[in-house]
Design a protein around this motif. Sequence first.
Motif, PDB file in Angstrom:
ATOM      1  N   SER A  42     -22.678  45.565   0.883  1.00  0.00           N
ATOM      2  CA  SER A  42     -21.571  46.283   1.518  1.00  0.00           C
ATOM      3  C   SER A  42     -22.022  47.673   1.953  1.00  0.00           C
ATOM      4  CB  SER A  42     -20.403  46.385   0.540  1.00  0.00           C
ATOM      5  OG  SER A  42     -19.338  47.108   1.108  1.00  0.00           O
ATOM      6  N   ARG A  43     -21.608  48.098   3.159  1.00  0.00           N
ATOM      7  CA  ARG A  43     -21.988  49.395   3.716  1.00  0.00           C
ATOM      8  C   ARG A  43     -20.730  50.191   4.046  1.00  0.00           C
ATOM      9  NH1 ARG A  43     -25.649  45.562   5.136  1.00  0.00           N
ATOM     10  NH2 ARG A  43     -27.840  46.178   5.351  1.00  0.00           N
ATOM     11  N   SER A  44     -20.640  51.400   3.534  1.00  0.00           N
ATOM     12  CA  SER A  44     -19.451  52.221   3.767  1.00  0.00           C
ATOM     13  C   SER A  44     -19.862  53.662   4.068  1.00  0.00           C
ATOM     14  CB  SER A  44     -18.518  52.185   2.549  1.00  0.00           C
ATOM     15  OG  SER A  44     -19.196  52.618   1.379  1.00  0.00           O
ATOM     16  N   TRP A  45     -19.034  54.332   4.911  1.00  0.00           N
ATOM     17  CA  TRP A  45     -19.302  55.713   5.321  1.00  0.00           C
ATOM     18  C   TRP A  45     -18.627  56.683   4.347  1.00  0.00           C
ATOM     19  CZ3 TRP A  45     -22.980  56.333   8.726  1.00  0.00           C
ATOM     20  CH2 TRP A  45     -23.197  55.367   9.703  1.00  0.00           C
ATOM     21  N   VAL A  46     -19.377  57.722   3.958  1.00  0.00           N
ATOM     22  CA  VAL A  46     -18.868  58.752   3.061  1.00  0.00           C
ATOM     23  C   VAL A  46     -19.150  60.110   3.696  1.00  0.00           C
ATOM     24  CG1 VAL A  46     -18.948  59.741   0.742  1.00  0.00           C
ATOM     25  CG2 VAL A  46     -19.331  57.296   1.056  1.00  0.00           C
ATOM     26  N   MET A  47     -18.143  60.992   3.669  1.00  0.00           N
ATOM     27  CA  MET A  47     -18.295  62.345   4.204  1.00  0.00           C
ATOM     28  C   MET A  47     -18.017  63.347   3.085  1.00  0.00           C
ATOM     29  SD  MET A  47     -18.962  64.272   6.794  1.00  0.00           S
ATOM     30  CE  MET A  47     -18.702  65.960   7.324  1.00  0.00           C
ATOM     31  N   ARG A  48     -18.992  64.249   2.837  1.00  0.00           N
ATOM     32  CA  ARG A  48     -18.831  65.285   1.807  1.00  0.00           C
ATOM     33  C   ARG A  48     -19.073  66.659   2.463  1.00  0.00           C
ATOM     34  NH1 ARG A  48     -21.913  61.305  -0.885  1.00  0.00           N
ATOM     35  NH2 ARG A  48     -20.897  60.412  -2.726  1.00  0.00           N
ATOM     36  N   TYR A  49     -18.168  67.598   2.213  1.00  0.00           N
ATOM     37  CA  TYR A  49     -18.337  68.973   2.707  1.00  0.00           C
ATOM     38  C   TYR A  49     -17.447  69.875   1.857  1.00  0.00           C
ATOM     39  CZ  TYR A  49     -13.948  67.973   5.151  1.00  0.00           C
ATOM     40  OH  TYR A  49     -12.653  67.637   5.441  1.00  0.00           O
ATOM     41  N   ARG A  50     -17.570  71.173   2.069  1.00  0.00           N
ATOM     42  CA  ARG A  50     -16.821  72.143   1.262  1.00  0.00           C
ATOM     43  C   ARG A  50     -15.830  72.917   2.140  1.00  0.00           C
ATOM     44  NH1 ARG A  50     -18.565  73.030  -3.873  1.00  0.00           N
ATOM     45  NH2 ARG A  50     -20.556  72.044  -4.428  1.00  0.00           N
ATOM     46  N   ILE A  51     -14.651  73.115   1.567  1.00  0.00           N
ATOM     47  CA  ILE A  51     -13.623  73.947   2.196  1.00  0.00           C
ATOM     48  C   ILE A  51     -13.244  75.024   1.188  1.00  0.00           C
ATOM     49  CG2 ILE A  51     -11.280  74.015   3.136  1.00  0.00           C
ATOM     50  CD1 ILE A  51     -11.591  71.188   4.081  1.00  0.00           C
ATOM     51  N   ASN A  52     -13.518  76.279   1.557  1.00  0.00           N
ATOM     52  CA  ASN A  52     -13.248  77.410   0.650  1.00  0.00           C
ATOM     53  C   ASN A  52     -13.933  77.214  -0.707  1.00  0.00           C
ATOM     54  OD1 ASN A  52     -11.597  78.577   2.649  1.00  0.00           O
ATOM     55  ND2 ASN A  52      -9.791  77.440   1.904  1.00  0.00           N
ATOM     56  N   GLY A  53     -15.145  76.693  -0.659  1.00  0.00           N
ATOM     57  CA  GLY A  53     -15.935  76.509  -1.870  1.00  0.00           C
ATOM     58  C   GLY A  53     -15.598  75.265  -2.666  1.00  0.00           C
ATOM     59  N   LYS A  54     -14.600  74.514  -2.224  1.00  0.00           N
ATOM     60  CA  LYS A  54     -14.200  73.299  -2.946  1.00  0.00           C
ATOM     61  C   LYS A  54     -14.792  72.069  -2.272  1.00  0.00           C
ATOM     62  CE  LYS A  54     -10.153  70.773  -4.598  1.00  0.00           C
ATOM     63  NZ  LYS A  54      -8.662  70.703  -4.615  1.00  0.00           N
ATOM     64  N   LEU A  55     -15.445  71.223  -3.074  1.00  0.00           N
ATOM     65  CA  LEU A  55     -16.067  70.013  -2.539  1.00  0.00           C
ATOM     66  C   LEU A  55     -15.000  68.991  -2.178  1.00  0.00           C
ATOM     67  CD1 LEU A  55     -18.690  68.459  -1.928  1.00  0.00           C
ATOM     68  CD2 LEU A  55     -18.605  67.565  -4.266  1.00  0.00           C
ATOM     69  N   VAL A  56     -15.071  68.485  -0.940  1.00  0.00           N
ATOM     70  CA  VAL A  56     -14.133  67.475  -0.446  1.00  0.00           C
ATOM     71  C   VAL A  56     -14.916  66.216  -0.099  1.00  0.00           C
ATOM     72  CG1 VAL A  56     -12.400  66.922   1.302  1.00  0.00           C
ATOM     73  CG2 VAL A  56     -12.628  69.262   0.467  1.00  0.00           C
ATOM     74  N   ARG A  57     -14.342  65.078  -0.431  1.00  0.00           N
ATOM     75  CA  ARG A  57     -15.011  63.797  -0.177  1.00  0.00           C
ATOM     76  C   ARG A  57     -14.019  62.848   0.483  1.00  0.00           C
ATOM     77  NH1 ARG A  57     -15.388  58.946  -3.126  1.00  0.00           N
ATOM     78  NH2 ARG A  57     -17.357  57.811  -2.893  1.00  0.00           N
ATOM     79  N   HIS A  58     -14.462  62.236   1.601  1.00  0.00           N
ATOM     80  CA  HIS A  58     -13.615  61.292   2.327  1.00  0.00           C
ATOM     81  C   HIS A  58     -14.389  59.995   2.573  1.00  0.00           C
ATOM     82  CE1 HIS A  58     -10.478  64.195   3.008  1.00  0.00           C
ATOM     83  NE2 HIS A  58     -11.315  65.041   3.608  1.00  0.00           N
ATOM     84  N   LEU A  59     -13.674  58.894   2.524  1.00  0.00           N
ATOM     85  CA  LEU A  59     -14.219  57.599   2.927  1.00  0.00           C
ATOM     86  C   LEU A  59     -13.779  57.351   4.363  1.00  0.00           C
ATOM     87  CD1 LEU A  59     -13.416  55.547  -0.295  1.00  0.00           C
ATOM     88  CD2 LEU A  59     -15.569  56.631   0.338  1.00  0.00           C
ATOM     89  N   LEU A  60     -14.742  57.063   5.234  1.00  0.00           N
ATOM     90  CA  LEU A  60     -14.447  56.977   6.665  1.00  0.00           C
ATOM     91  C   LEU A  60     -14.559  55.567   7.215  1.00  0.00           C
ATOM     92  CD1 LEU A  60     -16.325  60.186   7.897  1.00  0.00           C
ATOM     93  CD2 LEU A  60     -13.988  59.944   7.034  1.00  0.00           C
ATOM     94  N   GLY A  61     -14.541  54.569   6.382  1.00  0.00           N
ATOM     95  CA  GLY A  61     -14.610  53.204   6.878  1.00  0.00           C
ATOM     96  C   GLY A  61     -15.893  52.511   6.480  1.00  0.00           C
ATOM     97  N   THR A  62     -16.104  51.357   7.044  1.00  0.00           N
ATOM     98  CA  THR A  62     -17.270  50.530   6.711  1.00  0.00           C
ATOM     99  C   THR A  62     -18.085  50.266   7.966  1.00  0.00           C
ATOM    100  OG1 THR A  62     -15.960  48.511   7.004  1.00  0.00           O
ATOM    101  CG2 THR A  62     -16.096  49.415   4.772  1.00  0.00           C
TER     102      THR A  62
END
Length: 422
Positions: A42-62
């Motif tokens: 299985s292959r899935s897209w993950v996006m990680r970045y920081r907003i105001n020093g807080k780590l944010v993680r989103h799943l963007l599909g497969t």
Amino acid sequence: MANLLLSLTDALCKGARPQDREYSLRDTRQPGLALRIQPCGSRSWVMRYRINGKLVRHLLGTFPETGVKAVRQIAAALRAQEAEAPPPPSIAPLFESFQAEHERRYAASYKPEGLRTYRSYVRCELLPAFSGKRIDAITRQDVVQWFERYSARKPGGANRALGILSQILRCAKTWGYLPETWRNPVTDIRMNRRRQVGTFLSERQMVELGAVLNSRMAQGCKASAALHLLSLTGCRVSEVLLLEWGDVLPDRLRLRDSKTGPRDVPLGVPVRQFLKAYRKSVPRLAKVPDASVFPLPGQPYNAIRSVWLRVRKEANLPDTLRIHDLRHSFASHAIMAGETLFSTSRLLGHSKIQTTARYAHLADTALLDCAETVGRLILAQVASPPRGSPTSLRRKAPDDAESCGGELGRPGTGPSQFSAAL
């Protein structure tokens, strides 16, 4: 495999091969974007970045549902805060993909026969029913409808396949493919009631069977000798057919492999005498430690079954009687002889005593004797008044004994004996 930093393309993502452990391909053109590749493929897209020093993680599909170009645009909009995060998509693998991983990681520990059974149920029943579905999209209704259709054809096979399906889905949750809040759709589905097909031979039938086997063994029939050992020990057919002379010890059979793992089978005097006589009939060169005790031509099980069909007919036994019923007979006669379920379970090599209880059929005569014994003990208690009562003082002991049927009024018959009988 370590995480790799690459300029991702559709061709590169498609060509990435699953490994034993999960790994990621990180995109150099869009920081924070990565393609996560799981062992099941299985292959899935993950996006990680920081907003105001807080780590944010989103799943963007497969992948390949969402290609590299499209996912970069979504990731760029998120980083620029020009778009809201999309609803988290399902990243659970397809059933057929995860089943391949389950077979590689879990079912590989099965014995060859168990692995063949597992693959047969998966190929013939589970894959046709659930292929194309993501494992988190399999609902209770899907499982119930499939189980009812299969149960109409083969109730026992449906039970077995349902157990395999439940195990596959449990592993999916344990291995992190499903959230902790996910509930197994197989839970609480009631299996079909098992039909008891086991039977056992009466004493008369055992005598007739023994006479036929002895006659055939005198003619040098090794399959008949194997059947005789089955009736004397309660072993499984595979356990006897795999025996080598090195496994035959003076007081026990050492089974290197059985349904419940390696175990020893204690041998009583009759079994030791039988093996000693059989060993004398075997040529010296055929008694080396790694030689088979019962060398049968071709497929050993087919050979012994062919002989069993002829033996069964000669001994006038029911046509429905199976070789495995010799094991049932061993258990039933052991119970009728007064052995405990625990002892019989150890002799049979059962991992659960409940399994032995299913095999412990009782003959009508044994049940009649038990009913008579309990009835007489109860009669003795009812007919004997409490000590010190006026009725007991007026009665004489001889009269009590006669009224209770003679021996029932003898000293020593009391609640302790009644409890022991039960």
